[in-house]
Design a protein around this motif. Structure first.
Motif, PDB file in Angstrom:
ATOM      1  N   GLY A 184      49.764  49.833  33.968  1.00  0.00           N
ATOM      2  CA  GLY A 184      48.807  50.923  33.899  1.00  0.00           C
ATOM      3  C   GLY A 184      47.808  50.812  32.769  1.00  0.00           C
ATOM      4  O   GLY A 184      47.161  51.810  32.419  1.00  0.00           O
ATOM      5  N   PHE A 185      47.634  49.616  32.214  1.00  0.00           N
ATOM      6  CA  PHE A 185      46.685  49.438  31.120  1.00  0.00           C
ATOM      7  C   PHE A 185      45.628  48.382  31.417  1.00  0.00           C
ATOM      8  O   PHE A 185      44.791  48.076  30.578  1.00  0.00           O
ATOM      9  N   GLY A 186      45.665  47.808  32.607  1.00  0.00           N
ATOM     10  CA  GLY A 186      44.634  46.872  33.020  1.00  0.00           C
ATOM     11  C   GLY A 186      44.744  45.513  32.364  1.00  0.00           C
ATOM     12  O   GLY A 186      45.600  45.264  31.511  1.00  0.00           O
ATOM     13  N   MET A 187      43.849  44.620  32.775  1.00  0.00           N
ATOM     14  CA  MET A 187      43.838  43.251  32.264  1.00  0.00           C
ATOM     15  C   MET A 187      42.417  42.790  31.986  1.00  0.00           C
ATOM     16  O   MET A 187      41.450  43.419  32.425  1.00  0.00           O
ATOM     17  N   SER A 188      42.317  41.683  31.277  1.00  0.00           N
ATOM     18  CA  SER A 188      41.028  41.133  30.860  1.00  0.00           C
ATOM     19  C   SER A 188      40.912  39.676  31.281  1.00  0.00           C
ATOM     20  O   SER A 188      41.879  39.054  31.715  1.00  0.00           O
ATOM     21  N   ARG A 189      39.720  39.104  31.091  1.00  0.00           N
ATOM     22  CA  ARG A 189      39.490  37.693  31.403  1.00  0.00           C
ATOM     23  C   ARG A 189      40.456  36.787  30.643  1.00  0.00           C
ATOM     24  O   ARG A 189      40.978  35.814  31.188  1.00  0.00           O
ATOM     25  N   ALA A 190      40.669  37.104  29.373  1.00  0.00           N
ATOM     26  CA  ALA A 190      41.551  36.260  28.557  1.00  0.00           C
ATOM     27  C   ALA A 190      42.958  36.227  29.146  1.00  0.00           C
ATOM     28  O   ALA A 190      43.611  35.173  29.193  1.00  0.00           O
ATOM     29  N   THR A 191      43.441  37.382  29.619  1.00  0.00           N
ATOM     30  CA  THR A 191      44.763  37.441  30.245  1.00  0.00           C
ATOM     31  C   THR A 191      44.785  36.641  31.541  1.00  0.00           C
ATOM     32  O   THR A 191      45.733  35.893  31.812  1.00  0.00           O
ATOM     33  N   PHE A 192      43.737  36.767  32.354  1.00  0.00           N
ATOM     34  CA  PHE A 192      43.685  36.028  33.617  1.00  0.00           C
ATOM     35  C   PHE A 192      43.744  34.521  33.380  1.00  0.00           C
ATOM     36  O   PHE A 192      44.435  33.798  34.103  1.00  0.00           O
ATOM     37  N   GLN A 193      43.030  34.048  32.381  1.00  0.00           N
ATOM     38  CA  GLN A 193      43.034  32.613  32.081  1.00  0.00           C
ATOM     39  C   GLN A 193      44.450  32.129  31.785  1.00  0.00           C
ATOM     40  O   GLN A 193      44.889  31.088  32.284  1.00  0.00           O
ATOM     41  N   LYS A 194      45.188  32.901  30.976  1.00  0.00           N
ATOM     42  CA  LYS A 194      46.551  32.508  30.615  1.00  0.00           C
ATOM     43  C   LYS A 194      47.484  32.543  31.820  1.00  0.00           C
ATOM     44  O   LYS A 194      48.315  31.641  32.009  1.00  0.00           O
ATOM     45  N   LEU A 195      47.357  33.576  32.651  1.00  0.00           N
ATOM     46  CA  LEU A 195      48.265  33.727  33.785  1.00  0.00           C
ATOM     47  C   LEU A 195      47.999  32.684  34.860  1.00  0.00           C
ATOM     48  O   LEU A 195      48.937  32.152  35.474  1.00  0.00           O
ATOM     49  N   ILE A 196      46.738  32.393  35.115  1.00  0.00           N
ATOM     50  CA  ILE A 196      46.414  31.350  36.092  1.00  0.00           C
ATOM     51  C   ILE A 196      46.926  30.004  35.610  1.00  0.00           C
ATOM     52  O   ILE A 196      47.503  29.220  36.378  1.00  0.00           O
ATOM     53  N   ALA A 197      46.751  29.726  34.309  1.00  0.00           N
ATOM     54  CA  ALA A 197      47.258  28.472  33.744  1.00  0.00           C
ATOM     55  C   ALA A 197      48.779  28.401  33.831  1.00  0.00           C
ATOM     56  O   ALA A 197      49.352  27.313  33.965  1.00  0.00           O
ATOM     57  N   ALA A 198      49.444  29.557  33.765  1.00  0.00           N
ATOM     58  CA  ALA A 198      50.911  29.591  33.856  1.00  0.00           C
ATOM     59  C   ALA A 198      51.412  29.357  35.274  1.00  0.00           C
ATOM     60  O   ALA A 198      52.608  29.147  35.486  1.00  0.00           O
ATOM     61  N   GLY A 199      50.514  29.416  36.267  1.00  0.00           N
ATOM     62  CA  GLY A 199      50.888  29.105  37.637  1.00  0.00           C
ATOM     63  C   GLY A 199      51.485  30.244  38.428  1.00  0.00           C
ATOM     64  O   GLY A 199      52.213  30.008  39.401  1.00  0.00           O
ATOM     65  N   VAL A 200      51.182  31.497  38.056  1.00  0.00           N
ATOM     66  CA  VAL A 200      51.751  32.628  38.787  1.00  0.00           C
ATOM     67  C   VAL A 200      51.160  32.691  40.194  1.00  0.00           C
ATOM     68  O   VAL A 200      50.037  32.256  40.442  1.00  0.00           O
ATOM     69  N   ALA A 201      51.926  33.255  41.143  1.00  0.00           N
ATOM     70  CA  ALA A 201      51.475  33.338  42.535  1.00  0.00           C
ATOM     71  C   ALA A 201      50.396  34.391  42.711  1.00  0.00           C
ATOM     72  O   ALA A 201      49.494  34.239  43.543  1.00  0.00           O
ATOM     73  N   ALA A 202      50.484  35.480  41.944  1.00  0.00           N
ATOM     74  CA  ALA A 202      49.501  36.556  42.045  1.00  0.00           C
ATOM     75  C   ALA A 202      49.516  37.371  40.762  1.00  0.00           C
ATOM     76  O   ALA A 202      50.498  37.357  40.005  1.00  0.00           O
TER      77      ALA A 202
END
Length: 353
Positions: A184-202
């Protein structure tokens, strides 16, 4: 732990209200000639975790006490009856105390063939994540990120240094897809970069605008309250705007502040592939029980199709090409972050629609 779970539900009920949020600052452009019929509408969504006939699901909420066991039973019965996915609340309580296992396992017992997400926090180790998956015979795993809630929670964690490494290990080690979600606190570009690099499915951006865990945890504090953090984070709409440069690189879900089928369609038009609903469905479950929740979900399915007809969209791919007009805070945010909101307003012309 059990007492805290029940407190969360009670405080949710006491503070629940639907109000304006950033979804109201996103507008579709009305077309008086949709040129299609309702029978042409198909809202199937294709995901890395499977194909769903409906692009929304019951998002993670609760479990860990006898009261929340009854809530989970209601939610899972509704999911089974309507054919939509359902997510568990955090299973940390049952990982610590085996006597609480059934407060979560009820999700699978009453929904034997349904799509169920297990749910753990990012602080947990791989073996705990595997136990959570096994507990529910889960089809996928949600790993939730909730640093603001932990800070305001009187007994919350104060060390987030291992979260990303734990997450990377979980993604590499478990046998089901991993979806990372905020609470419930949202996400940012910096978070997306880390999560995509981590290989998450979604990635479930889960922005503010709905259930507010800072409000809930503040009500549990006797002193040193954090009232000034009430508006912390980004809304779901703003988080989806932040995600625009990464839509082709990752799969995004949206949740937080979703009040009705029009909000679902706005989130999908902004790039989400599926939309999670927590507070709205939990409120119905608490007030009207399983039958009321089933009726609401079926109404949402029908209205989703009808609004897609109104928009002239036979499928979700067409919806993602519809022009969107931003106003208010989302418009200002997009401009300041260099996201060119005017392109969203005319994207149908570039796609030849």
């Amino acid at each position: 732990m059990e007492s805290r779970k029940d407190q969360h539900v009670r405080l949710f009920q006491e503070t629940y209200q639907q109000h304006t949020n950033d979804f109201d600052s996103v507008k579709f452009i009305h077309d008086s000639l949709p040129e299609m019929s309702l029978k042409q509408v198909d809202h199937t969504t294709e995901l890395p975790i499977g194909s769903w006939p409906v692009p929304f699901f019951i998002n993670g909420m609760t479990g860990g006490s006898e009261k929340t066991k009854r809530i989970n039973e209601c939610l899972s019965q509704a999911a089974a009856a309507t054919g939509i996915a359902v997510a568990s609340g955090s299973q940390k309580a049952a990982l610590r105390d085996s006597e609480l296992l059934d407060t979560f396992q009820v999700l699978r017992r009453v929904n034997a063939n349904g799509f169920i997400f297990a749910n753990v926090g990012a602080e947990l180790a791989v073996e705990q994540a595997k136990r959570a998956i096994d507990m529910l015979e889960a089809n996928a795993l949600q790993v939730h990120l909730n640093a603001p809630q932990e800070i305001v929670m009187p007994e919350g964690d104060r060390d987030f240094s291992s979260w990303l490494k734990n997450l990377e290990r979980i993604v590499r080690s478990v046998d089901v897809p991993v979806v990372v979600k905020e609470v419930g606190f949202g996400m940012s570009r910096a978070t997306f970069q880390k999560l995509i690099a981590a290989g998450v499915a979604a990635i479930d951006v889960a922005g503010n605008g709905g259930v507010n865990f800072i409000t809930i945890e503040n009500r549990r504090r006797e002193r040193a309250r954090f009232d000034y953090l009430q508006d912390w984070g980004q809304s779901t709409v703003i988080s989806l705007l932040e995600a625009q440069p990464y839509i082709g690189q990752g799969t995004f879900f949206a949740s937080g502040g979703v009040r009705h089928p029009l909000d679902v369609l706005k989130a999908l038009a902004l790039g989400a592939r599926a939309v999670g609903i927590s507070g709205t469905f939990l409120h119905t479950a608490l007030e009207e029980g399983t039958d009321g929740l089933i009726a609401q979900i079926e109404e949402w399915k029908e209205q989703l199709s009808q609004i897609m007809l109104l928009l002239g969209c036979p499928n979700l791919q067409a919806l993602r090409g519809k022009d969107l007009i931003l106003n208010g805070a989302p418009l200002e945010w997009a401009r300041l972050r260099g996201l060119r909101p005017e392109e969203l307003a005319v994207r149908s012309s570039k796609l030849g629609r």
